[in-house]
Design a protein around this motif. Structure first.
Motif, mmCIF file in Angstrom:
data_model
loop_
_atom_site.group_PDB
_atom_site.id
_atom_site.type_symbol
_atom_site.label_atom_id
_atom_site.label_comp_id
_atom_site.label_asym_id
_atom_site.label_seq_id
_atom_site.Cartn_x
_atom_site.Cartn_y
_atom_site.Cartn_z
ATOM 1 N N ARG A 179 0.810 -1.098 -0.023
ATOM 2 C CA ARG A 179 0.077 -0.136 -0.045
ATOM 3 C C ARG A 179 0.798 1.085 0.131
ATOM 4 N NH1 ARG A 179 -4.895 -1.645 0.231
ATOM 5 N NH2 ARG A 179 -5.498 -3.414 1.281
ATOM 6 N N ASP A 180 2.076 1.030 0.747
ATOM 7 C CA ASP A 180 2.627 2.445 0.418
ATOM 8 C C ASP A 180 3.419 2.597 -1.019
ATOM 9 O OD1 ASP A 180 4.544 0.150 0.779
ATOM 10 O OD2 ASP A 180 5.557 1.093 2.925
ATOM 11 N N VAL A 181 3.619 1.448 -1.677
ATOM 12 C CA VAL A 181 4.290 1.723 -2.907
ATOM 13 C C VAL A 181 3.033 2.316 -3.869
ATOM 14 C CG1 VAL A 181 5.067 0.379 -5.053
ATOM 15 C CG2 VAL A 181 5.827 -0.435 -2.543
ATOM 16 N N VAL A 182 1.766 1.772 -3.393
ATOM 17 C CA VAL A 182 0.437 2.473 -4.241
ATOM 18 C C VAL A 182 0.587 3.978 -4.093
ATOM 19 C CG1 VAL A 182 -1.856 2.523 -4.132
ATOM 20 C CG2 VAL A 182 -0.783 0.388 -4.142
ATOM 21 N N ASP A 183 0.731 4.353 -2.827
ATOM 22 C CA ASP A 183 0.735 5.623 -2.518
ATOM 23 C C ASP A 183 1.897 6.307 -3.470
ATOM 24 O OD1 ASP A 183 -1.247 5.327 -0.752
ATOM 25 O OD2 ASP A 183 0.181 5.264 0.958
ATOM 26 N N LYS A 184 3.007 5.854 -3.662
ATOM 27 C CA LYS A 184 4.180 6.647 -4.040
ATOM 28 C C LYS A 184 3.881 6.429 -5.624
ATOM 29 C CE LYS A 184 8.249 8.548 -4.207
ATOM 30 N NZ LYS A 184 8.377 9.735 -3.396
ATOM 31 N N MET A 185 3.078 5.635 -6.369
ATOM 32 C CA MET A 185 2.993 5.612 -7.301
ATOM 33 C C MET A 185 2.080 6.568 -8.072
ATOM 34 S SD MET A 185 2.490 1.521 -8.113
ATOM 35 C CE MET A 185 1.823 1.352 -9.917
ATOM 36 N N LEU A 186 0.963 6.782 -7.058
ATOM 37 C CA LEU A 186 0.029 7.763 -7.503
ATOM 38 C C LEU A 186 0.609 9.291 -7.216
ATOM 39 C CD1 LEU A 186 -3.148 6.296 -5.652
ATOM 40 C CD2 LEU A 186 -2.472 6.213 -7.973
ATOM 41 N N VAL A 209 -9.294 2.015 -5.907
ATOM 42 C CA VAL A 209 -9.770 2.482 -4.556
ATOM 43 C C VAL A 209 -8.908 3.645 -4.035
ATOM 44 C CG1 VAL A 209 -10.588 1.916 -2.208
ATOM 45 C CG2 VAL A 209 -11.119 0.426 -4.247
ATOM 46 N N THR A 210 -7.877 3.387 -3.700
ATOM 47 C CA THR A 210 -6.980 4.619 -3.100
ATOM 48 C C THR A 210 -6.988 5.758 -4.056
ATOM 49 O OG1 THR A 210 -5.277 2.589 -2.320
ATOM 50 C CG2 THR A 210 -4.673 5.033 -2.377
ATOM 51 N N ALA A 211 -6.983 5.763 -5.174
ATOM 52 C CA ALA A 211 -6.916 7.101 -6.234
ATOM 53 C C ALA A 211 -8.399 7.755 -5.905
ATOM 54 C CB ALA A 211 -6.738 6.487 -7.658
ATOM 55 N N ALA A 212 -9.423 6.858 -6.023
ATOM 56 C CA ALA A 212 -10.699 7.495 -5.777
ATOM 57 C C ALA A 212 -10.998 8.242 -4.551
ATOM 58 C CB ALA A 212 -11.605 6.600 -5.998
ATOM 59 N N ARG A 213 -10.472 7.365 -3.354
ATOM 60 C CA ARG A 213 -10.437 7.650 -1.865
ATOM 61 C C ARG A 213 -9.538 9.077 -1.667
ATOM 62 N NH1 ARG A 213 -10.031 3.657 2.702
ATOM 63 N NH2 ARG A 213 -10.623 5.714 3.810
ATOM 64 N N ARG A 214 -8.170 9.120 -1.837
ATOM 65 C CA ARG A 214 -7.455 10.098 -1.756
ATOM 66 C C ARG A 214 -7.442 11.438 -2.711
ATOM 67 N NH1 ARG A 214 -1.784 7.955 0.111
ATOM 68 N NH2 ARG A 214 -3.121 7.373 1.789
ATOM 69 N N GLY A 234 -16.099 -5.886 -4.469
ATOM 70 C CA GLY A 234 -16.072 -6.028 -3.065
ATOM 71 C C GLY A 234 -15.335 -5.134 -2.329
ATOM 72 N N ASN A 235 -14.052 -4.503 -2.776
ATOM 73 C CA ASN A 235 -13.072 -3.560 -2.247
ATOM 74 C C ASN A 235 -14.045 -2.351 -2.400
ATOM 75 O OD1 ASN A 235 -11.366 -2.404 -0.941
ATOM 76 N ND2 ASN A 235 -9.772 -2.927 -2.456
ATOM 77 N N VAL A 236 -14.474 -2.254 -3.587
ATOM 78 C CA VAL A 236 -15.137 -0.621 -4.090
ATOM 79 C C VAL A 236 -16.352 -0.396 -3.147
ATOM 80 C CG1 VAL A 236 -16.324 0.329 -5.945
ATOM 81 C CG2 VAL A 236 -14.114 -0.967 -6.381
ATOM 82 N N GLN A 237 -17.022 -1.730 -3.060
ATOM 83 C CA GLN A 237 -18.296 -1.410 -2.080
ATOM 84 C C GLN A 237 -18.000 -1.149 -0.627
ATOM 85 O OE1 GLN A 237 -20.904 -5.086 -2.206
ATOM 86 N NE2 GLN A 237 -22.377 -4.101 -1.128
ATOM 87 N N LYS A 238 -17.008 -1.710 -0.202
ATOM 88 C CA LYS A 238 -16.538 -1.732 1.090
ATOM 89 C C LYS A 238 -15.990 -0.228 1.538
ATOM 90 C CE LYS A 238 -12.838 -3.316 4.333
ATOM 91 N NZ LYS A 238 -11.914 -4.072 4.472
ATOM 92 N N ASN A 239 -15.434 0.342 0.496
ATOM 93 C CA ASN A 239 -14.835 1.823 0.685
ATOM 94 C C ASN A 239 -15.984 2.775 0.168
ATOM 95 O OD1 ASN A 239 -11.901 1.572 1.706
ATOM 96 N ND2 ASN A 239 -12.204 -0.042 0.450
#
Length: 330
Positions: A179-186, A209-214, A234-239
């Motif tokens: 997840r911290d690599v995802v953050d760095k990519m975005l 999901v991270t891109a949409a939320r953040r 499921g992840n989209v719905q959860k978030n």
């Protein structure tokens, strides 16, 4: 250095006794146990796992059997440890004999390949560092250490059928990006609220999901595997980002990518190369970020390395900006 399919290691291991193991039962023998690591090899590759085999010859000079309950190993490439593990298997070495033991461990083959930035069928230099723990009579535990290096052939992976199409198993197996690599990519892609992001091979949907939320941007994830599509939904719905995120089961090599402002990838290098004709249709200024794998023939605008808090590996992130810039020979 000669190329061999099994990593042939023939080094005599030195016994190192733990401190504080003295006991009234201490027994003195003329010789101590000796071990020789004869080979390291793959025993087979399946969809998710590969079996790693170590052939170890142990010379037991004692008149009693020895227990070998634990093997610790580390594999190193280019000075970087890419795999460490401890294997527990209470193997017995008969008395007064030399015996070749085959010690095995299951590893996630796709994770191993991605940690090496390599592909099936390639040959890479590997240094192996092993520690075998023996339970000896009277003296307690002995550690036997060895290290050597050579060239190692990564086996081909099997093919599987998904939705009527045949794929190399490694191409479709999901390995999540930390997840911290995802953050760095975005962050590297400078994602903005008005962007449309495509994640090719979306896995569990964590990037979209991270891109949409953040960032509040629209994002679409595509995966060929129906299990991953279900997991992403499921992840989209959860978030609660369904108003921004769309997930589809698609073959990524058939997609029109021209509408995307940002493309995210965690695919093998050869798959990145296969996407070039589609990526060349991106609008100028569109950004492409790839976790761990470059795109042969295309010069990146930026390359960033980082360590994740989720694993011990170094991660590399590549950034390209449309129009793609071809590498020129010197």
């Amino acid at each position: 250095m000669r190329v061999i399919q099994g990593l042939i290691l023939s080094v005599v291991l030195t016994a190192a006794f733990f401190a504080g193991c003295e006991t009234s039962r201490d027994i003195q023998y003329e010789r101590e146990p000796v071990a020789r690591l004869e080979a390291m090899r793959f025993g087979g590759v399946e969809l998710d796992y590969a079996t790693l085999l170590f052939d170890v010859e142990i010379d037991n000079p004692y008149p009693v059997s020895l227990s070998l309950p634990r093997l610790r190993y580390a594999l190193v490439n280019g000075g970087r440890t890419f795999l460490t593990a401890t294997v527990f298997d209470n193997v017995m070495v008969p008395p007064n004999t030399k015996k070749v033991l085959t010690l095995s461990d299951e590893v996630t083959y796709t994770r191993l390949l991605r940690a090496l930035h390599s592909e099936p069928g390639s040959t890479i230099p590997i240094k192996a560092e092993l520690t075998l723990s023996l339970d000896t009579p009277g003296s307690g535990w002995i550690n036997l250490h060895a290290e050597n290096e050579g060239n190692f052939l990564l086996p081909e992976s099997p093919e599987i059928n998904v939705e009527g199409k045949t794929y190399n198993a490694v191409d479709v197996v999901f390995v999540p990006t930390p997840r911290d690599v995802v953050d760095k990519m975005l962050q590297l892609a400078q994602v903005r609220k008005d962007d449309l992001l495509y994640d090719l091979g979306c896995g569990d949907g964590r990037i979209v999901v991270t891109a949409a939320r953040r960032y509040g941007c629209r994002a679409e994830g595509f995966d060929i595997d129906p299990r991953r599509v279900e997991e992403s939904l499921g992840n989209v719905q959860k978030n609660k980002v369904g108003h921004l995120v769309k997930i589809e089961q698609k073959d990524i090599f058939t997609l029109d990518l021209s509408k995307a402002d940002v493309i995210t990838l965690f695919l093998l290098s050869r798959l990145n190369v296969m996407l070039i004709p589609q990526l060349e249709k991106l609008r100028p200024g569109s950004r492409i970020v790839s976790h761990n794998f470059a795109m042969e023939g295309i010069r990146p605008d930026k390359v960033v390395t980082m360590f994740s808090s989720e694993d011990p590996f170094e991660h590399t992130i590549y950034l390209w900006t449309a129009p793609l810039k071809k590498e020129t020979g010197e």
